[in-house]
Write a protein that holds these residues in place. Structure first.
Motif, PDB file in Angstrom:
ATOM      1  N   LYS A  42      42.273  43.758  45.202  1.00 50.53           N
ATOM      2  CA  LYS A  42      41.430  45.174  44.604  1.00 50.53           C
ATOM      3  C   LYS A  42      40.920  44.692  43.343  1.00 50.53           C
ATOM      4  O   LYS A  42      41.310  43.548  42.549  1.00 50.53           O
ATOM      5  CB  LYS A  42      42.593  46.372  44.144  1.00 50.53           C
ATOM      6  CG  LYS A  42      43.275  46.744  45.478  1.00 50.53           C
ATOM      7  CD  LYS A  42      42.707  47.682  46.255  1.00 50.53           C
ATOM      8  CE  LYS A  42      43.540  48.044  47.218  1.00 50.53           C
ATOM      9  NZ  LYS A  42      42.763  49.159  47.904  1.00 50.53           N
ATOM     10  N   PHE A  43      39.882  45.544  42.787  1.00 49.98           N
ATOM     11  CA  PHE A  43      39.278  45.117  41.614  1.00 49.98           C
ATOM     12  C   PHE A  43      39.122  46.496  40.637  1.00 49.98           C
ATOM     13  O   PHE A  43      38.787  47.586  41.186  1.00 49.98           O
ATOM     14  CB  PHE A  43      37.675  44.677  41.944  1.00 49.98           C
ATOM     15  CG  PHE A  43      37.757  43.433  42.751  1.00 49.98           C
ATOM     16  CD1 PHE A  43      37.646  42.168  42.239  1.00 49.98           C
ATOM     17  CD2 PHE A  43      37.890  43.512  44.299  1.00 49.98           C
ATOM     18  CE1 PHE A  43      37.559  41.083  43.020  1.00 49.98           C
ATOM     19  CE2 PHE A  43      37.660  42.461  45.120  1.00 49.98           C
ATOM     20  CZ  PHE A  43      37.668  41.178  44.484  1.00 49.98           C
TER      21      PHE A  43
ATOM     22  N   ILE B 288      35.368  43.766  34.902  1.00 53.50           N
ATOM     23  CA  ILE B 288      36.038  43.786  36.145  1.00 53.50           C
ATOM     24  C   ILE B 288      36.955  42.760  36.231  1.00 53.50           C
ATOM     25  O   ILE B 288      36.669  41.829  36.022  1.00 53.50           O
ATOM     26  CB  ILE B 288      34.860  43.595  37.237  1.00 53.50           C
ATOM     27  CG1 ILE B 288      33.778  44.461  37.093  1.00 53.50           C
ATOM     28  CG2 ILE B 288      35.370  43.572  38.534  1.00 53.50           C
ATOM     29  CD1 ILE B 288      32.568  44.229  37.955  1.00 53.50           C
ATOM     30  N   THR B 289      38.400  43.418  36.484  1.00 53.77           N
ATOM     31  CA  THR B 289      39.386  42.593  36.534  1.00 53.77           C
ATOM     32  C   THR B 289      40.251  42.635  37.893  1.00 53.77           C
ATOM     33  O   THR B 289      40.045  43.563  38.720  1.00 53.77           O
ATOM     34  CB  THR B 289      40.105  42.592  35.337  1.00 53.77           C
ATOM     35  OG1 THR B 289      41.374  42.099  35.426  1.00 53.77           O
ATOM     36  CG2 THR B 289      40.619  44.254  35.509  1.00 53.77           C
TER      37      THR B 289
ATOM     38  N   PRO C 168      41.627  34.404  33.259  1.00 49.94           N
ATOM     39  CA  PRO C 168      41.131  34.058  34.766  1.00 49.94           C
ATOM     40  C   PRO C 168      41.009  35.314  35.510  1.00 49.94           C
ATOM     41  O   PRO C 168      40.536  35.316  36.475  1.00 49.94           O
ATOM     42  CB  PRO C 168      42.070  33.146  35.169  1.00 49.94           C
ATOM     43  CG  PRO C 168      43.363  33.177  34.216  1.00 49.94           C
ATOM     44  CD  PRO C 168      42.751  33.643  32.714  1.00 49.94           C
ATOM     45  N   SER C 169      41.776  36.472  35.098  1.00 48.28           N
ATOM     46  CA  SER C 169      41.733  37.762  35.825  1.00 48.28           C
ATOM     47  C   SER C 169      40.456  38.542  35.727  1.00 48.28           C
ATOM     48  O   SER C 169      40.042  39.424  36.662  1.00 48.28           O
ATOM     49  CB  SER C 169      42.858  38.694  35.724  1.00 48.28           C
ATOM     50  OG  SER C 169      42.968  38.987  34.320  1.00 48.28           O
ATOM     51  N   VAL C 170      39.798  38.270  34.770  1.00 43.82           N
ATOM     52  CA  VAL C 170      38.569  38.755  34.344  1.00 43.82           C
ATOM     53  C   VAL C 170      37.365  38.282  34.870  1.00 43.82           C
ATOM     54  O   VAL C 170      36.989  37.020  34.504  1.00 43.82           O
ATOM     55  CB  VAL C 170      38.311  39.134  32.949  1.00 43.82           C
ATOM     56  CG1 VAL C 170      36.884  39.838  32.767  1.00 43.82           C
ATOM     57  CG2 VAL C 170      39.414  39.964  32.438  1.00 43.82           C
ATOM     58  N   LEU C 171      36.649  39.111  36.043  1.00 42.52           N
ATOM     59  CA  LEU C 171      35.641  38.236  36.766  1.00 42.52           C
ATOM     60  C   LEU C 171      34.303  38.552  36.219  1.00 42.52           C
ATOM     61  O   LEU C 171      33.314  37.673  36.480  1.00 42.52           O
ATOM     62  CB  LEU C 171      35.615  38.691  38.282  1.00 42.52           C
ATOM     63  CG  LEU C 171      37.200  38.601  38.971  1.00 42.52           C
ATOM     64  CD1 LEU C 171      37.037  39.166  40.293  1.00 42.52           C
ATOM     65  CD2 LEU C 171      37.554  37.199  38.974  1.00 42.52           C
TER      66      LEU C 171
ATOM     67  N   SER D 284      35.849  45.667  46.393  1.00 44.36           N
ATOM     68  CA  SER D 284      35.154  44.331  46.573  1.00 44.36           C
ATOM     69  C   SER D 284      34.491  44.470  45.187  1.00 44.36           C
ATOM     70  O   SER D 284      34.416  45.364  44.438  1.00 44.36           O
ATOM     71  CB  SER D 284      34.218  44.467  47.734  1.00 44.36           C
ATOM     72  OG  SER D 284      33.151  45.335  47.209  1.00 44.36           O
ATOM     73  N   LEU D 285      34.374  43.192  44.740  1.00 38.91           N
ATOM     74  CA  LEU D 285      33.622  42.889  43.473  1.00 38.91           C
ATOM     75  C   LEU D 285      32.403  43.494  43.461  1.00 38.91           C
ATOM     76  O   LEU D 285      31.648  44.125  42.466  1.00 38.91           O
ATOM     77  CB  LEU D 285      33.433  41.394  43.381  1.00 38.91           C
ATOM     78  CG  LEU D 285      32.760  40.890  42.116  1.00 38.91           C
ATOM     79  CD1 LEU D 285      33.633  41.435  40.567  1.00 38.91           C
ATOM     80  CD2 LEU D 285      32.775  39.217  41.817  1.00 38.91           C
ATOM     81  N   ALA D 286      31.691  43.498  44.657  1.00 39.45           N
ATOM     82  CA  ALA D 286      30.230  44.121  44.609  1.00 39.45           C
ATOM     83  C   ALA D 286      30.398  45.605  44.596  1.00 39.45           C
ATOM     84  O   ALA D 286      29.308  46.200  43.918  1.00 39.45           O
ATOM     85  CB  ALA D 286      29.435  43.980  45.907  1.00 39.45           C
TER      86      ALA D 286
END
Length: 166
Positions: free
Chosen positions: A2-3, A28-29, A89-92, A63-65
């Motif tokens: 999940k995002f 976004i994490t 690292p969890s922050v995309l 999704s990230l999208a």
């Protein structure tokens, strides 16, 4: 996986200093958004405020999208993607507010040191000069309100008038 979208905003007294001028952001994490008091997962709403920093949750996405789409289309298009990688690292992805980076009071003051402001300039002339300078700053890739520039120009004009009187 999940995002999650988390909004982080500085709400303290030093908002226009270099440290906080571009602090506010959306992230976004992959870590669930949690309240700061109980630690409960909270997908929407206020998460809490600590040390003049307020946090808000803006949903869970598959999704990230989908999370990126939510930021760009559902939350508004006043965000820009920050190219600097996060230390976590969890922050995309990190999005900053505004199309252009804002200018701090300190940086604006330094930039305006080279601007000539006549002691006899009237308010109409200062308004026009402030608009022209705002356009010049945007061409440089940063932004500042015309009102802030005008206030600085008025201060420079007043300083020039005091120098003439001395």
């Amino acid at each position: 996986m999940k995002f999650y979208i988390e909004e982080i905003r500085y709400c303290g007294p030093d908002g226009r200093t270099d440290k906080y001028i571009d602090f506010d952001r959306l992230e976004i994490t992959t870590k669930p958004t949690r309240t700061n008091m109980t630690g409960e997962v909270c997908p929407y709403g206020w998460l809490g405020t600590y040390n003049d920093v307020a946090r808000y949750a803006h949903g869970v996405y598959e999704s990230l999208a989908a999370a990126d789409y939510a930021i760009q289309n559902l939350l508004g298009d006043e965000y820009r993607l920050d190219n600097e990688p996060s230390e976590f690292p969890s922050v995309l992805a990190v999005y900053r507010f505004g199309r252009l980076s804002p200018v701090s009071d300190e940086a604006l003051g330094i930039w305006l040191q080279d601007v000539d402001v006549p002691a006899d300039a009237d308010n109409a002339a200062l308004r026009k000069q402030a608009k022209d300078l705002a356009i010049e700053l945007e061409d440089m890739g940063v932004t500042v309100s015309v009102k802030r520039i005008r206030e600085c120009l008025e201060s420079l004009r007043d300083d020039a008038r005091e120098e003439l009187e001395d």
